[in-house]
Design a protein around this motif. Structure first.
Motif, PDB file in Angstrom:
ATOM      1  N   LYS A  26       0.898  -1.185  -0.173  1.00 44.72           N
ATOM      2  CA  LYS A  26       0.032   0.112  -0.084  1.00 44.72           C
ATOM      3  C   LYS A  26       0.942   1.098  -0.046  1.00 44.72           C
ATOM      4  O   LYS A  26       2.192   1.040   0.110  1.00 44.72           O
ATOM      5  N   PRO A  27       0.243   2.486  -0.241  1.00 48.61           N
ATOM      6  CA  PRO A  27       1.115   3.787  -0.337  1.00 48.61           C
ATOM      7  C   PRO A  27       2.252   3.911   0.959  1.00 48.61           C
ATOM      8  O   PRO A  27       1.644   3.398   2.199  1.00 48.61           O
ATOM      9  N   VAL A  28       3.148   4.501   0.816  1.00 50.64           N
ATOM     10  CA  VAL A  28       4.042   4.886   1.927  1.00 50.64           C
ATOM     11  C   VAL A  28       3.980   6.449   2.096  1.00 50.64           C
ATOM     12  O   VAL A  28       4.377   6.855   1.293  1.00 50.64           O
ATOM     13  N   ARG A  29       3.842   6.949   3.194  1.00 54.70           N
ATOM     14  CA  ARG A  29       3.867   8.071   3.674  1.00 54.70           C
ATOM     15  C   ARG A  29       5.107   8.590   4.210  1.00 54.70           C
ATOM     16  O   ARG A  29       5.945   7.799   4.984  1.00 54.70           O
ATOM     17  N   VAL A  30       5.748   9.639   3.744  1.00 54.88           N
ATOM     18  CA  VAL A  30       6.901  10.242   4.289  1.00 54.88           C
ATOM     19  C   VAL A  30       6.419  11.671   4.888  1.00 54.88           C
ATOM     20  O   VAL A  30       6.060  12.505   4.034  1.00 54.88           O
ATOM     21  N   ILE A  31       6.618  11.894   6.308  1.00 55.72           N
ATOM     22  CA  ILE A  31       6.428  13.252   6.790  1.00 55.72           C
ATOM     23  C   ILE A  31       7.782  13.966   6.951  1.00 55.72           C
ATOM     24  O   ILE A  31       8.641  13.341   7.382  1.00 55.72           O
ATOM     25  N   LEU A  32       7.772  15.062   6.576  1.00 53.51           N
ATOM     26  CA  LEU A  32       9.000  15.957   6.792  1.00 53.51           C
ATOM     27  C   LEU A  32       8.452  17.267   7.377  1.00 53.51           C
ATOM     28  O   LEU A  32       7.477  17.977   7.100  1.00 53.51           O
ATOM     29  N   PRO A  33       9.488  17.915   7.986  1.00 53.46           N
ATOM     30  CA  PRO A  33       9.286  19.408   8.711  1.00 53.46           C
ATOM     31  C   PRO A  33       9.568  20.374   7.729  1.00 53.46           C
ATOM     32  O   PRO A  33       9.644  21.551   8.141  1.00 53.46           O
ATOM     33  N   PHE A  34       9.912  20.097   6.307  1.00 52.53           N
ATOM     34  CA  PHE A  34      10.293  21.130   5.546  1.00 52.53           C
ATOM     35  C   PHE A  34       9.474  21.551   4.611  1.00 52.53           C
ATOM     36  O   PHE A  34       8.491  20.698   4.279  1.00 52.53           O
ATOM     37  N   PRO A  35       9.388  22.889   4.220  1.00 53.46           N
ATOM     38  CA  PRO A  35       8.321  23.381   3.400  1.00 53.46           C
ATOM     39  C   PRO A  35       8.771  22.838   2.098  1.00 53.46           C
ATOM     40  O   PRO A  35       9.685  22.488   1.548  1.00 53.46           O
ATOM     41  N   GLY A  37       9.529  22.548  -1.946  1.00 55.67           N
ATOM     42  CA  GLY A  37      10.394  23.496  -2.563  1.00 55.67           C
ATOM     43  C   GLY A  37      11.881  23.721  -1.875  1.00 55.67           C
ATOM     44  O   GLY A  37      12.923  24.074  -2.709  1.00 55.67           O
ATOM     45  N   THR A  38      11.747  23.239  -0.598  1.00 53.24           N
ATOM     46  CA  THR A  38      13.336  23.175  -0.138  1.00 53.24           C
ATOM     47  C   THR A  38      14.123  22.138  -0.591  1.00 53.24           C
ATOM     48  O   THR A  38      13.602  21.056  -1.359  1.00 53.24           O
ATOM     49  N   GLY A  39      15.504  22.217  -0.211  1.00 50.29           N
ATOM     50  CA  GLY A  39      16.236  21.187  -0.791  1.00 50.29           C
ATOM     51  C   GLY A  39      15.819  19.655  -0.451  1.00 50.29           C
ATOM     52  O   GLY A  39      15.758  18.533  -1.122  1.00 50.29           O
ATOM     53  N   PRO A  40      15.781  19.463   0.909  1.00 51.46           N
ATOM     54  CA  PRO A  40      15.221  18.275   1.468  1.00 51.46           C
ATOM     55  C   PRO A  40      13.805  17.485   0.791  1.00 51.46           C
ATOM     56  O   PRO A  40      13.698  16.411   0.410  1.00 51.46           O
ATOM     57  N   ASP A  41      12.982  18.445   0.616  1.00 58.93           N
ATOM     58  CA  ASP A  41      11.539  18.321  -0.017  1.00 58.93           C
ATOM     59  C   ASP A  41      11.804  17.936  -1.428  1.00 58.93           C
ATOM     60  O   ASP A  41      11.214  16.905  -1.957  1.00 58.93           O
ATOM     61  N   THR A  42      12.728  18.757  -2.124  1.00 57.66           N
ATOM     62  CA  THR A  42      12.814  18.261  -3.553  1.00 57.66           C
ATOM     63  C   THR A  42      13.563  16.829  -3.712  1.00 57.66           C
ATOM     64  O   THR A  42      13.160  16.046  -4.770  1.00 57.66           O
ATOM     65  N   GLN A  88      11.350  12.160   7.426  1.00 55.87           N
ATOM     66  CA  GLN A  88      12.542  12.873   6.832  1.00 55.87           C
ATOM     67  C   GLN A  88      13.250  13.985   7.696  1.00 55.87           C
ATOM     68  O   GLN A  88      12.454  14.937   7.679  1.00 55.87           O
ATOM     69  N   VAL A  89      14.546  13.872   8.150  1.00 51.56           N
ATOM     70  CA  VAL A  89      14.968  14.955   8.938  1.00 51.56           C
ATOM     71  C   VAL A  89      16.284  15.463   8.582  1.00 51.56           C
ATOM     72  O   VAL A  89      16.857  14.623   8.058  1.00 51.56           O
ATOM     73  N   ASP A  90      16.917  16.414   9.209  1.00 53.88           N
ATOM     74  CA  ASP A  90      18.072  16.590   8.993  1.00 53.88           C
ATOM     75  C   ASP A  90      18.937  16.730  10.397  1.00 53.88           C
ATOM     76  O   ASP A  90      18.530  16.255  11.393  1.00 53.88           O
ATOM     77  N   ALA A  91      20.247  16.773  10.249  1.00 58.00           N
ATOM     78  CA  ALA A  91      21.340  16.517  11.315  1.00 58.00           C
ATOM     79  C   ALA A  91      20.754  17.504  12.504  1.00 58.00           C
ATOM     80  O   ALA A  91      20.807  16.989  13.613  1.00 58.00           O
ATOM     81  N   SER A  92      20.557  18.666  12.185  1.00 57.03           N
ATOM     82  CA  SER A  92      20.135  19.288  13.487  1.00 57.03           C
ATOM     83  C   SER A  92      19.167  19.172  14.512  1.00 57.03           C
ATOM     84  O   SER A  92      19.051  18.928  15.412  1.00 57.03           O
ATOM     85  N   GLN A  93      18.117  18.669  13.638  1.00 52.65           N
ATOM     86  CA  GLN A  93      16.924  17.990  14.374  1.00 52.65           C
ATOM     87  C   GLN A  93      17.251  16.524  15.137  1.00 52.65           C
ATOM     88  O   GLN A  93      16.606  16.858  16.124  1.00 52.65           O
ATOM     89  N   MET A  94      17.951  16.068  14.627  1.00 46.98           N
ATOM     90  CA  MET A  94      18.486  14.845  15.375  1.00 46.98           C
ATOM     91  C   MET A  94      19.296  14.777  16.326  1.00 46.98           C
ATOM     92  O   MET A  94      19.523  14.297  17.331  1.00 46.98           O
ATOM     93  N   ALA A  95      20.430  15.667  16.067  1.00 47.82           N
ATOM     94  CA  ALA A  95      21.856  15.684  16.849  1.00 47.82           C
ATOM     95  C   ALA A  95      21.797  16.936  17.672  1.00 47.82           C
ATOM     96  O   ALA A  95      22.712  16.653  18.509  1.00 47.82           O
ATOM     97  N   ALA A  96      21.380  17.807  17.193  1.00 51.43           N
ATOM     98  CA  ALA A  96      21.440  19.216  18.015  1.00 51.43           C
ATOM     99  C   ALA A  96      20.384  19.605  18.910  1.00 51.43           C
ATOM    100  O   ALA A  96      20.478  20.067  20.118  1.00 51.43           O
ATOM    101  N   LEU A 252      16.314   9.444   6.549  1.00 47.81           N
ATOM    102  CA  LEU A 252      15.017   8.748   6.861  1.00 47.81           C
ATOM    103  C   LEU A 252      14.923   7.852   8.310  1.00 47.81           C
ATOM    104  O   LEU A 252      16.117   7.169   8.429  1.00 47.81           O
ATOM    105  N   TYR A 253      13.991   7.983   8.987  1.00 50.64           N
ATOM    106  CA  TYR A 253      13.688   7.342  10.292  1.00 50.64           C
ATOM    107  C   TYR A 253      12.335   6.691  10.088  1.00 50.64           C
ATOM    108  O   TYR A 253      11.427   7.234   9.345  1.00 50.64           O
TER     109      TYR A 253
END
Length: 321
Positions: A26-35, A37-42, A88-96, A252-253
């Protein structure tokens, strides 16, 4: 890379029960905190399109920006631990962030399982195109001669760009003045206009102004020069501290407790996509380096960044509470 994929494939084979063998159905959902058009979203949408073709199932990208990333992270935490919701997250959210906030609605170390990195990128030490500084050493010489007078910008307290400036202060025993901005792009416009004097910035964010002749790069914050700007020296080569290195990564987590066989399959498929020549080329064009690591290697990288950022944040007395 071949060894990594083989090891992960073996893990899927050994651990693969019905869940892994039929996943995803079935479909897989990816939640991300980025708006959007940003790099991670793209990148997520680009990779998600490829995964949809491999799986025969849609990858749904769900943007939930705001709240220091906690809105997206809390939604992912509460999702079933079945592999059908990823974060989907980046280093600052997980490590800082765990070192910057005394209270968080999520615990990155306890609430999520590592799945796969996607890419990493280093930063460039950025100054105005007409700056008298041509090396990091020039910048630091003025910083030492005029304590507190040299200004560097960031997109907010505790973010990677701020921590990059604080790291430079710590590594060189200098004192500079931090100036936060609401939007990342404002930082480099302020540098070009002479409102502040320097900042670190990724190629994806700063390259348009660099190519337009508004700003210039003194150094790259990686351990070696980049293929996108081979003439730009490392910080050490630019007469700065030899041990200075700043990167950010995006990965990805899954909610804690997701079956290991499902995580192994996700890791294999994501690594395959990231290593596709077209994907690598598109990532490299904006200074991103595709990453293919096992979940354990990915977790180890996150732990190392957490240790580094934790020590820096404590010594510099940076807090967001």
């Amino acid at each position: 890379m071949k060894k990594l994929l083989l090891a992960a494939a073996i893990a899927v084979s050994i651990l693969g029960g019905a869940n892994a063998q039929t996943f995803p159905d079935k479909p897989v959902r990816v939640i991300l905190p980025f708006p959007p058009g940003t790099g991670p979203d793209t990148v997520m949408r680009m990779v998600g399109e490829r995964l949809s073709k491999i799986w025969g199932q849609q990858v749904v990208v769900e943007n939930r920006p705001g709240g220091n990333g906690w809105i997206a992270m809390d939604a992912a935490k509460r999702a079933p631990a079945d592999g059908y919701t990823l974060m989907q997250v980046d280093a600052s959210q997980m490590a800082a962030h765990p070192h910057l906030f005394k209270k968080m609605p999520v615990d990155p170390a306890k609430d999520f399982d590592s799945v796969a990195p996607m890419y990493r990128t280093y930063y460039f030490v950025t100054v105005a195109a007409d700056s008298k500084w041509n090396t990091v050493g020039d910048l630091l010489a003025d910083a030492k001669a005029k304590p507190g007078a040299i200004t560097y910008g960031s997109s907010g307290m505790g973010g990677n760009i701020h921590l990059g400036g604080a790291m430079m202060e710590k590594a060189t025993g200098t004192k500079m003045h931090h100036v936060p901005y609401k939007e990342t792009t404002q930082i480099y416009m302020a540098i070009a206009n002479g409102d502040i004097q320097w900042a670190v910035g990724t190629a994806s964010t700063t390259q348009p102004m660099q190519k337009a002749g508004k700003i210039k790069y003194l150094a790259v914050t990686g351990p070696q020069r980049t293929s996108i700007f081979p003439d730009v020296p490392t910080v050490g080569e630019s007469k700065g501290p030899a041990n200075y290195e700043l990167q950010t990564w995006v990965g990805l987590y899954a909610p804690r407790g997701t079956p290991k066989a499902v995580i192994a399959k996700l890791n294999v498929d994501i690594a395959k996509v990231i290593q596709e020549p077209e994907i690598r080329s598109r990532l490299n064009a904006v200074g991103f380096e595709g990453l293919a690591q096992s979940p354990e290697e990915f977790q180890k990288m996150m732990n190392a960044d957490s240790t580094k950022f934790g020590a820096l944040i404590k010594e510099m007395n940076i807090t967001l509470d």
